[in-house]
Motif scaffolding. Structure first.
Motif, PDB file in Angstrom:
ATOM      1  N   ARG A   1       1.097 -14.557   5.033  1.00 12.53           N
ATOM      2  CA  ARG A   1       1.025 -14.352   3.630  1.00 12.53           C
ATOM      3  C   ARG A   1      -0.214 -13.650   3.125  1.00 12.53           C
ATOM      4  NH1 ARG A   1       3.375 -19.940   0.895  1.00 12.53           N
ATOM      5  NH2 ARG A   1       5.550 -19.203   0.826  1.00 12.53           N
ATOM      6  N   LEU A   2      -1.268 -13.896   3.616  1.00  7.78           N
ATOM      7  CA  LEU A   2      -2.409 -13.129   3.327  1.00  7.78           C
ATOM      8  C   LEU A   2      -2.542 -11.672   4.030  1.00  7.78           C
ATOM      9  CD1 LEU A   2      -5.057 -15.996   2.908  1.00  7.78           C
ATOM     10  CD2 LEU A   2      -4.167 -14.781   1.069  1.00  7.78           C
ATOM     11  N   LEU A   3      -2.218 -11.748   5.178  1.00  5.24           N
ATOM     12  CA  LEU A   3      -2.106 -10.558   5.969  1.00  5.24           C
ATOM     13  C   LEU A   3      -1.136  -9.327   5.270  1.00  5.24           C
ATOM     14  CD1 LEU A   3      -2.476 -11.711   9.472  1.00  5.24           C
ATOM     15  CD2 LEU A   3      -4.176 -10.239   8.448  1.00  5.24           C
ATOM     16  N   GLU A   4      -0.102  -9.959   4.759  1.00  3.99           N
ATOM     17  CA  GLU A   4       0.953  -9.088   4.184  1.00  3.99           C
ATOM     18  C   GLU A   4       0.589  -8.615   2.695  1.00  3.99           C
ATOM     19  OE1 GLU A   4       4.204  -6.809   3.232  1.00  3.99           O
ATOM     20  OE2 GLU A   4       3.534  -7.349   5.049  1.00  3.99           O
ATOM     21  N   ALA A   5      -0.272  -9.636   2.066  1.00  3.26           N
ATOM     22  CA  ALA A   5      -0.884  -8.997   0.951  1.00  3.26           C
ATOM     23  C   ALA A   5      -1.797  -8.245   0.922  1.00  3.26           C
ATOM     24  CB  ALA A   5      -1.353 -10.437   0.150  1.00  3.26           C
ATOM     25  N   GLN A   6      -2.660  -8.243   2.043  1.00  9.80           N
ATOM     26  CA  GLN A   6      -3.636  -7.384   2.346  1.00  9.80           C
ATOM     27  C   GLN A   6      -2.991  -5.928   2.628  1.00  9.80           C
ATOM     28  OE1 GLN A   6      -5.855  -7.060   6.063  1.00  9.80           O
ATOM     29  NE2 GLN A   6      -7.767  -7.549   4.889  1.00  9.80           N
ATOM     30  N   ARG A   7      -2.055  -5.869   3.421  1.00  9.09           N
ATOM     31  CA  ARG A   7      -1.242  -4.550   3.590  1.00  9.09           C
ATOM     32  C   ARG A   7      -0.623  -3.920   2.266  1.00  9.09           C
ATOM     33  NH1 ARG A   7       3.267  -2.431   3.883  1.00  9.09           N
ATOM     34  NH2 ARG A   7       4.221  -4.097   3.065  1.00  9.09           N
ATOM     35  N   GLN A   8      -0.299  -4.822   1.656  1.00  6.11           N
ATOM     36  CA  GLN A   8       0.287  -4.025   0.249  1.00  6.11           C
ATOM     37  C   GLN A   8      -0.743  -3.744  -0.526  1.00  6.11           C
ATOM     38  OE1 GLN A   8       3.039  -6.920  -1.828  1.00  6.11           O
ATOM     39  NE2 GLN A   8       4.124  -7.307  -0.054  1.00  6.11           N
ATOM     40  N   LEU A   9      -1.908  -4.491  -0.678  1.00  5.85           N
ATOM     41  CA  LEU A   9      -3.152  -3.857  -1.657  1.00  5.85           C
ATOM     42  C   LEU A   9      -3.763  -2.722  -0.946  1.00  5.85           C
ATOM     43  CD1 LEU A   9      -4.466  -7.349  -2.483  1.00  5.85           C
ATOM     44  CD2 LEU A   9      -3.463  -5.958  -3.976  1.00  5.85           C
ATOM     45  N   ARG A  10      -4.104  -2.715   0.241  1.00 10.33           N
ATOM     46  CA  ARG A  10      -4.717  -1.526   0.712  1.00 10.33           C
ATOM     47  C   ARG A  10      -3.778  -0.534   0.811  1.00 10.33           C
ATOM     48  NH1 ARG A  10      -8.510  -3.924   5.797  1.00 10.33           N
ATOM     49  NH2 ARG A  10     -10.011  -4.948   4.260  1.00 10.33           N
ATOM     50  N   GLY A  11      -2.436  -0.558   0.969  1.00 10.80           N
ATOM     51  CA  GLY A  11      -1.589   0.484   1.061  1.00 10.80           C
ATOM     52  C   GLY A  11      -1.295   1.066  -0.536  1.00 10.80           C
ATOM     53  N   GLY A  12      -1.825   0.326  -1.364  1.00 10.23           N
ATOM     54  CA  GLY A  12      -1.504   0.804  -2.937  1.00 10.23           C
ATOM     55  C   GLY A  12      -0.126   0.217  -3.234  1.00 10.23           C
ATOM     56  N   GLU A  13       0.506  -0.498  -2.633  1.00 14.73           N
ATOM     57  CA  GLU A  13       2.034  -0.757  -3.037  1.00 14.73           C
ATOM     58  C   GLU A  13       2.271  -1.938  -4.028  1.00 14.73           C
ATOM     59  OE1 GLU A  13       3.905  -2.236   0.404  1.00 14.73           O
ATOM     60  OE2 GLU A  13       3.064  -0.693   1.734  1.00 14.73           O
ATOM     61  N   ALA A  14       0.955  -2.493  -4.384  1.00 15.58           N
ATOM     62  CA  ALA A  14       1.143  -3.611  -5.465  1.00 15.58           C
ATOM     63  C   ALA A  14      -0.164  -4.025  -6.196  1.00 15.58           C
ATOM     64  CB  ALA A  14       1.758  -5.064  -4.851  1.00 15.58           C
ATOM     65  N   SER A  15      -0.262  -4.432  -7.429  1.00 14.83           N
ATOM     66  CA  SER A  15      -1.337  -5.057  -7.947  1.00 14.83           C
ATOM     67  C   SER A  15      -1.637  -6.236  -7.281  1.00 14.83           C
ATOM     68  CB  SER A  15      -0.913  -5.274  -9.411  1.00 14.83           C
ATOM     69  OG  SER A  15      -0.159  -6.326  -9.769  1.00 14.83           O
ATOM     70  N   VAL A  16      -2.774  -7.016  -7.712  1.00 12.72           N
ATOM     71  CA  VAL A  16      -3.314  -8.231  -7.132  1.00 12.72           C
ATOM     72  C   VAL A  16      -2.096  -9.309  -7.590  1.00 12.72           C
ATOM     73  CG1 VAL A  16      -4.878  -9.937  -7.260  1.00 12.72           C
ATOM     74  CG2 VAL A  16      -5.339  -7.723  -7.301  1.00 12.72           C
ATOM     75  N   THR A  17      -1.645  -9.348  -8.813  1.00 17.43           N
ATOM     76  CA  THR A  17      -0.713 -10.167  -9.319  1.00 17.43           C
ATOM     77  C   THR A  17       0.639 -10.192  -8.712  1.00 17.43           C
ATOM     78  OG1 THR A  17      -1.736 -10.399 -11.313  1.00 17.43           O
ATOM     79  CG2 THR A  17       0.687 -11.295 -11.200  1.00 17.43           C
ATOM     80  N   GLN A  18       0.873  -8.931  -8.398  1.00 16.80           N
ATOM     81  CA  GLN A  18       2.299  -8.532  -7.571  1.00 16.80           C
ATOM     82  C   GLN A  18       2.268  -8.966  -6.311  1.00 16.80           C
ATOM     83  OE1 GLN A  18       2.483  -4.394  -8.435  1.00 16.80           O
ATOM     84  NE2 GLN A  18       4.057  -4.669 -10.251  1.00 16.80           N
ATOM     85  N   ALA A  19       1.051  -8.688  -5.611  1.00 17.11           N
ATOM     86  CA  ALA A  19       0.850  -8.981  -4.179  1.00 17.11           C
ATOM     87  C   ALA A  19       0.991 -10.690  -3.970  1.00 17.11           C
ATOM     88  CB  ALA A  19      -0.240  -8.460  -3.689  1.00 17.11           C
ATOM     89  N   ALA A  20       0.309 -11.426  -5.016  1.00 14.43           N
ATOM     90  CA  ALA A  20       0.277 -12.701  -4.808  1.00 14.43           C
ATOM     91  C   ALA A  20       1.651 -13.624  -5.105  1.00 14.43           C
ATOM     92  CB  ALA A  20      -0.549 -13.406  -5.932  1.00 14.43           C
TER      93      ALA A  20
ATOM     94  N   PRO B   1      -9.306  -9.693  -3.445  1.00 15.67           N
ATOM     95  CA  PRO B   1      -8.071  -8.838  -3.301  1.00 15.67           C
ATOM     96  C   PRO B   1      -8.249  -7.445  -4.448  1.00 15.67           C
ATOM     97  CG  PRO B   1      -7.508 -10.775  -4.507  1.00 15.67           C
ATOM     98  CD  PRO B   1      -8.804 -11.110  -3.781  1.00 15.67           C
ATOM     99  N   ARG B   2      -9.112  -7.966  -5.423  1.00 14.70           N
ATOM    100  CA  ARG B   2      -9.209  -6.711  -6.531  1.00 14.70           C
ATOM    101  C   ARG B   2     -10.177  -5.866  -5.960  1.00 14.70           C
ATOM    102  NH1 ARG B   2      -8.003  -6.878 -11.601  1.00 14.70           N
ATOM    103  NH2 ARG B   2      -7.495  -9.124 -11.394  1.00 14.70           N
ATOM    104  N   SER B   3     -11.025  -6.389  -5.081  1.00 20.95           N
ATOM    105  CA  SER B   3     -11.952  -5.116  -4.433  1.00 20.95           C
ATOM    106  C   SER B   3     -11.458  -4.353  -3.584  1.00 20.95           C
ATOM    107  CB  SER B   3     -13.195  -5.987  -3.886  1.00 20.95           C
ATOM    108  OG  SER B   3     -14.022  -6.553  -4.642  1.00 20.95           O
ATOM    109  N   ASP B   4     -10.406  -5.108  -2.822  1.00 19.80           N
ATOM    110  CA  ASP B   4      -9.600  -4.252  -1.927  1.00 19.80           C
ATOM    111  C   ASP B   4      -8.703  -3.314  -2.519  1.00 19.80           C
ATOM    112  OD1 ASP B   4     -10.379  -5.036   0.636  1.00 19.80           O
ATOM    113  OD2 ASP B   4      -8.828  -6.377   1.179  1.00 19.80           O
ATOM    114  N   ARG B   5      -8.168  -3.840  -3.529  1.00 22.17           N
ATOM    115  CA  ARG B   5      -7.397  -2.863  -4.388  1.00 22.17           C
ATOM    116  C   ARG B   5      -8.099  -1.742  -5.103  1.00 22.17           C
ATOM    117  NH1 ARG B   5      -4.263   0.265  -5.781  1.00 22.17           N
ATOM    118  NH2 ARG B   5      -2.219   0.159  -6.916  1.00 22.17           N
ATOM    119  N   MET B   6      -9.232  -2.231  -5.636  1.00 18.82           N
ATOM    120  CA  MET B   6      -9.927  -0.978  -6.227  1.00 18.82           C
ATOM    121  C   MET B   6     -10.548  -0.032  -5.196  1.00 18.82           C
ATOM    122  SD  MET B   6     -11.850  -3.279  -8.973  1.00 18.82           S
ATOM    123  CE  MET B   6     -12.800  -1.681  -9.754  1.00 18.82           C
ATOM    124  N   GLY B   7     -10.945  -0.351  -4.104  1.00 17.29           N
ATOM    125  CA  GLY B   7     -11.435   0.452  -2.930  1.00 17.29           C
ATOM    126  C   GLY B   7     -10.146   1.567  -2.579  1.00 17.29           C
TER     127      GLY B   7
END
Length: 298
Positions: free
Chosen positions: A246-265, A288-294
């Motif tokens: 789950r966390l690896l998939e969430a990281q992929r979504q966040l780093r790919g700009g596909e979802a917000s932190v809440t959406q990924a969770a 997760p916010r830092s990864d998304r903002m990065g």
């Protein structure tokens, strides 16, 4: 042994392609289905990754993978077999501008493995390798991978020849010394095949609640036997395995700009965004916010 001249020729061709296309250490898909290249001119940092069933041929350099405390080093001239979806830590350990890390990989097909395994008797006392194993590349394996890469220069042949090459590759891997786990997974009804089925189910239903009893029913085992078998094969419990997926998939979504932190969770099955953020930070060392903002800042 593999012909050194032919090995050098393929290595040079793959490296030229990687440089020309600007590829990096993350697997880069090619025009040939399921084929990818990894290239790095320097060692990389340790990172969480999700290995899919794959055969990876290291042409130059060295990489280390850690599978729940089981380290595996694979270097030039070795082939890595990953038998099922597997969260692990990995990093390039040997690479330089003069001798970069270079690898050619192809995803494996469970359906094809099952089809070919039906004609192979399972040796009852055979000791199955880990789901992550490596060995020197045999000349036939090297040759089929070289022919697969050569299809880039003959795109009109891909539709006809690629399925034949994939069939040859899977057959050779099933016969290989490190192919014991693949043979077990390919055998319908085997413990390994049933655990692989559960892993595939988890990957396809990350957003759904998980109960060990329900997974045991999918495997056709009692909860106790399932738990023991799952841990023996994957090195961890079903709960911890699913959390990492789950966390690896969430990281992929966040780093790919596909979802917000809440959406990924919520998208990977968490009911609490705050618990998701704690687990994420614990696993990746960053929020997760830092990864998304990065990603957003790039």
């Amino acid at each position: 042994m593999t012909d050194p001249m032919r090995a050098s020729s393929l290595t040079d061709a793959v490296q030229d392609y990687a440089i020309r296309e600007g590829l990096g250490h993350v697997p880069s898909p090619l025009a040939v289905p399921n084929l990818s290249v990894m290239y790095s001119q320097a060692p990389t940092v340790m990172a969480n990754t999700l290995y899919e069933p794959v055969f990876c041929m290291v042409l130059r350099g060295e990489k280390l993978a850690d599978f729940n405390g089981r380290p595996l080093r694979f270097a030039e001239g070795q082939g890595l077999i990953v038998s099922l979806d597997l969260p692990a830590m990995s990093w390039v350990t040997k690479a330089s501008a003069a001798r970069p890390y270079l690898a050619l990989a192809t995803r494996l097909d469970r359906v094809l493995l099952g089809e070919l395994s039906r004609g192979m008797p399972l040796i009852e006392d055979e000791v199955a390798e880990s789901v992550l194993s490596s060995a020197p590349i045999s000349p036939p394996l090297y040759d089929v991978m070289a022919r697969m890469f050569a299809l880039l220069d003959a795109p009109e042949d891909i539709a006809v020849l690629h399925p034949l090459l994939m069939r040859e590759l899977h057959y050779l891997l099933l016969k290989a010394p490190q192919g014991a786990m693949l043979r077990r997974i390919g055998q319908a009804g085997s413990t390994a095949e049933r655990i692989a089925e559960v892993v595939a189910h988890l990957r396809a239903h990350l957003d759904q609640p998980m109960r060990v009893e329900a997974l045991a029913r999918i495997a056709g085992m009692s909860a106790t036997v399932f738990h023991q078998s799952f841990k023996a094969m994957t090195g961890t419990t079903p709960v911890q395995f699913l959390k990492r997926l789950r966390l690896l998939e969430a990281q992929r979504q966040l780093r790919g700009g596909e979802a917000s932190v809440t959406q990924a969770a919520f998208g990977v099955g968490y009911e609490s965004p705050s618990q998701f953020s704690r687990d994420y930070s614990r696993m990746f060392g960053t929020s997760p916010r830092s990864d998304r903002m990065g990603i957003a800042a790039e």
